[in-house]
Scaffold this active site. Structure first.
Site, PDB file in Angstrom:
ATOM      1  N   ARG A 163       0.825  -1.214   0.000  1.00 52.37           N
ATOM      2  CA  ARG A 163       0.000   0.000   0.000  1.00 52.37           C
ATOM      3  C   ARG A 163       0.857   1.262   0.000  1.00 52.37           C
ATOM      4  NH1 ARG A 163      -4.974  -1.933   3.920  1.00 52.37           N
ATOM      5  NH2 ARG A 163      -6.356  -2.501   2.212  1.00 52.37           N
ATOM      6  N   LYS A 177     -14.366 -15.750   7.392  1.00 49.30           N
ATOM      7  CA  LYS A 177     -15.796 -15.744   7.728  1.00 49.30           C
ATOM      8  C   LYS A 177     -16.734 -15.657   6.531  1.00 49.30           C
ATOM      9  CE  LYS A 177     -15.703 -13.697  12.273  1.00 49.30           C
ATOM     10  NZ  LYS A 177     -15.987 -12.426  12.946  1.00 49.30           N
ATOM     11  N   GLY A 182      -6.537  -7.118   1.161  1.00 49.33           N
ATOM     12  CA  GLY A 182      -5.249  -6.975   1.817  1.00 49.33           C
ATOM     13  C   GLY A 182      -4.551  -8.309   2.025  1.00 49.33           C
ATOM     14  N   GLY A 238     -11.973  -4.461   1.794  1.00 43.28           N
ATOM     15  CA  GLY A 238     -13.401  -4.153   1.880  1.00 43.28           C
ATOM     16  C   GLY A 238     -13.861  -3.288   0.716  1.00 43.28           C
TER      17      GLY A 238
END
Ligand code: 3PG
Length: 401
Positions: free
Chosen positions: A38, A207, A357, A381
Site C-alpha cells: 500500500r 468468515k 489486503g 473491503g
C-alpha cells in the site's frame, strides 16, 4: 464531474499545499512493515505532486485505534518507508491537526512531503455524527490553508464515510488520484455485462458472514465460485459434514444451505483439506477428505486434490477475481493451498484481479511474481463493496463535487 489528479497538475500546483488521503494501512510486526504494497501504491501520486512543486501533506490511518493517540498505531514506520521510496525525507507530524501538524505544515517547502499522524487518533474521523466529522474536516482543510486542494488516492478506504475520505472532499477542491481511478477501471471490468467468460471467482478468508453480500451479488454473474479458507467449513457443515474443531459459523449454516441450493454446480467446495491437531506451525497434520475431518482436528488449508480441481477451473477461465487466502498461509504447513491457487491464477491467460489486503499480502509474502496477475488491488473491503454494487462514499463525493 469527477476531476482528476492530472487536471490538478494542469491547473498548476507549484507552491500550493495539497492534502492527499492515502491508504497506508499496512500489516506490521512490531514496527516492521511486513507488506509495503500500500505504501508503494501511494508513491506515484505523491511523487507527481512533489515533482510539480506542491507542498504535499499526506493523511492516512493505521489499524483501528480507539480515537486517541496510541504509539502502537503510529504511522512512523509508514513515514520512514514512504521516505525511502520517494527518496526524500518525509516528516511525520507529531499529531493530526494540532500544534505538531500546524508547525510541520508551516515548515514545508515546495516539493516537500509530510505525513500527519494516524488520522484515527482523532475520534471525529470515524464519528457517525455528520457535524462532528464536518468540523474535523474543516480543521483538516484549515491546516492546509487557503488555495489548497485535496487528492483522494486511498482506494482501500473509499468505502468509509469518514472525515478524511468523504467530508474533507466537500471542504476543498477535490480530485481523484491515479490509484483510485485505476482501481475503479479494473473493478468495472469485473462487473461489466460483457465480462470475458468463463468468469471464475475464488473466495477464501475466515468468515462467510464477511463475504455473504459479495457471494450473493456475484453468484448470478459468475460461471464458477470456488470457496476455500476458513469459510469453507461452514459450507461443508451445511452439506451435512462434520468439520471437527474447524472454524464454524453456526448461525450461517442455514444461509449456506440456501446458497448451495441456489448455486448448484457453480459453487465448488474443497474435496480434501489439511487438518491439524492444534493451531500451530509445528502441529501434527494430515490430509483428509472433506467429509472425513476427524473430531477435534481443525482444517487449516485446502488439500492437494482441491488445488488441482481449482487450478483446472482457473486454467480455463478468461476472467478471475480472487479474494481471501485458502488457508493459514502465514504458517508453512498450511500455505500450499494459497500458493497453489495463486500460481494457477498467475499461469492462466485470464484477466486476473487479486483483491483484498490478505490475498495481496499472500502473493508477496509467498514470493510470487506480482506481474503474473493483471491487477493486485490495494482495497480489501473497498473492492468487495464495489463488486457488491454498493455506492462508495469516497468516490461518490468526488463525482458530486
Ligand atoms: C483496509 O485495510 O481494508 C482499509 O485500510 C480500511 O481499513 P478499515 O477496515 O479499518 O476501515
Amino acid at each position: 464531474m469527477l476531476k482528476t489528479l492530472d487536471d490538478l497538475l494542469k491547473e498548476g500546483v507549484s507552491g500550493r499545499t495539497v492534502l492527499v488521503r492515502a491508504d497506508l494501512n499496512v500489516p506490521l510486526d512490531g514496527d516492521r512493515i511486513t507488506d509495503d504494497g500500500r505504501v508503494r501504491a501511494a508513491v506515484p501520486g505523491i511523487a507527481k505532486l512533489a515533482e510539480a512543486g506542491a507542498r504535499v501533506v499526506v493523511t492516512a490511518h493505521l489499524g483501528r485505534p480507539k480515537g486517541k493517540p496510541d504509539p502502537a498505531f503510529s504511522l512512523a514506520p509508514a513515514a520512514e518507508r514512504l521516505g525511502e521510496l520517494l527518496e526524500q525525507s518525509v516528516v511525520l507530524a507529531a499529531d493530526v491537526v494540532s500544534e505538531g501538524a500546524k508547525s510541520t505544515v508551516a515548515g514545508l517547502s515546495d516539493g516537500q512531503v509530510a505525513l500527519l499522524e494516524n488520522v484515527r487518533f482523532d475520534p471525529r474521523e470515524t464519528s457517525k455524527d455528520d457535524q462532528e466529522r464536518g468540523e474535523f474536516a474543516r480543521e483538516l482543510a484549515a491546516l492546509v490553508g487557503p488555495g489548497a486542494a485535496f487528492v483522494s488516492d486511498g482506494f482501500g478506504v473509499v468505502h468509509r464515510k469518514q472525515a478524511s475520505v468523504y467530508d474533507v472532499a466537500r471542504e476543498l477542491p477535490a480530485y481523484a488520484g491515479g490509484l483510485v481511478l485505476s482501481e475503479v477501471e479494473v473493478l468495472r471490468k469485473l462487473t461489466a455485462d460483457d465480462v470475458d467468460r468463463p468468469y471464475a471467482v475464488v473466495l477464501g478468508g475466515s468468515k462467510v458472514s464477511d463475504k455473504l453480500a459479495v457471494i450473493e451479488a456475484l453468484l448470478p454473474k459468475v460461471d464458477k465460485l470456488l470457496v476455500g479458507g476458513g469459510m469453507c467449513f461452514t459450507f461443508l457443515a451445511a452439506q451435512g459434514y462434520s468439520v471437527g474443531g474447524s472454524l464454524l459459523e453456526e448461525d450461517m449454516v442455514d444461509t449456506c444451505k440456501g446458497l448451495l441450493a441456489e448455486a448448484g454446480e457453480k459453487l465448488v467446495l474443497p474435496q480434501d483439506v489439511v487438518v491439524a491437531d492444534t493451531f500451530a506451525a509445528d502441529a501434527q497434520t494430515r490430509t483428509v477428505a472433506a467429509d472425513a475431518i476427524p473430531d477435534e482436528w481443525l482444517g487449516l488449508d485446502i488439500g492437494p486434490r482441491t488445488v488441482e480441481a481449482f487450478a483446472e477451473v482457473l486454467g480455463e477461465a478468461r476472467t478471475v477475481f480472487w479474494n481471501g487466502p485458502m488457508g493459514v498461509f502465514e504458517m508453512a504447513p498450511f500455505a500450499a493451498g494459497t500458493r497453489g491457487v495463486a500460481e494457477a491464477i498467475g499461469k492462466s491467460e485470464a484477466f486476473s484481479v487479486v483483491g483484498g489486503g490478505d490475498s495481496a499480502a499472500a502473493v508477496r509474502q509467498l514470493g510470487l511474481a506480482e506481474d503474473s496477475f493483471s491487477h493486485i488491488s490495494t482495497g480489501g473491503g473497498a473492492s468487495l463493496e464495489f463488486l457488491e454494487g454498493k455506492t462508495l462514499p469516497g468516490i461518490d463525493v468526488l463525482e458530486r463535487s
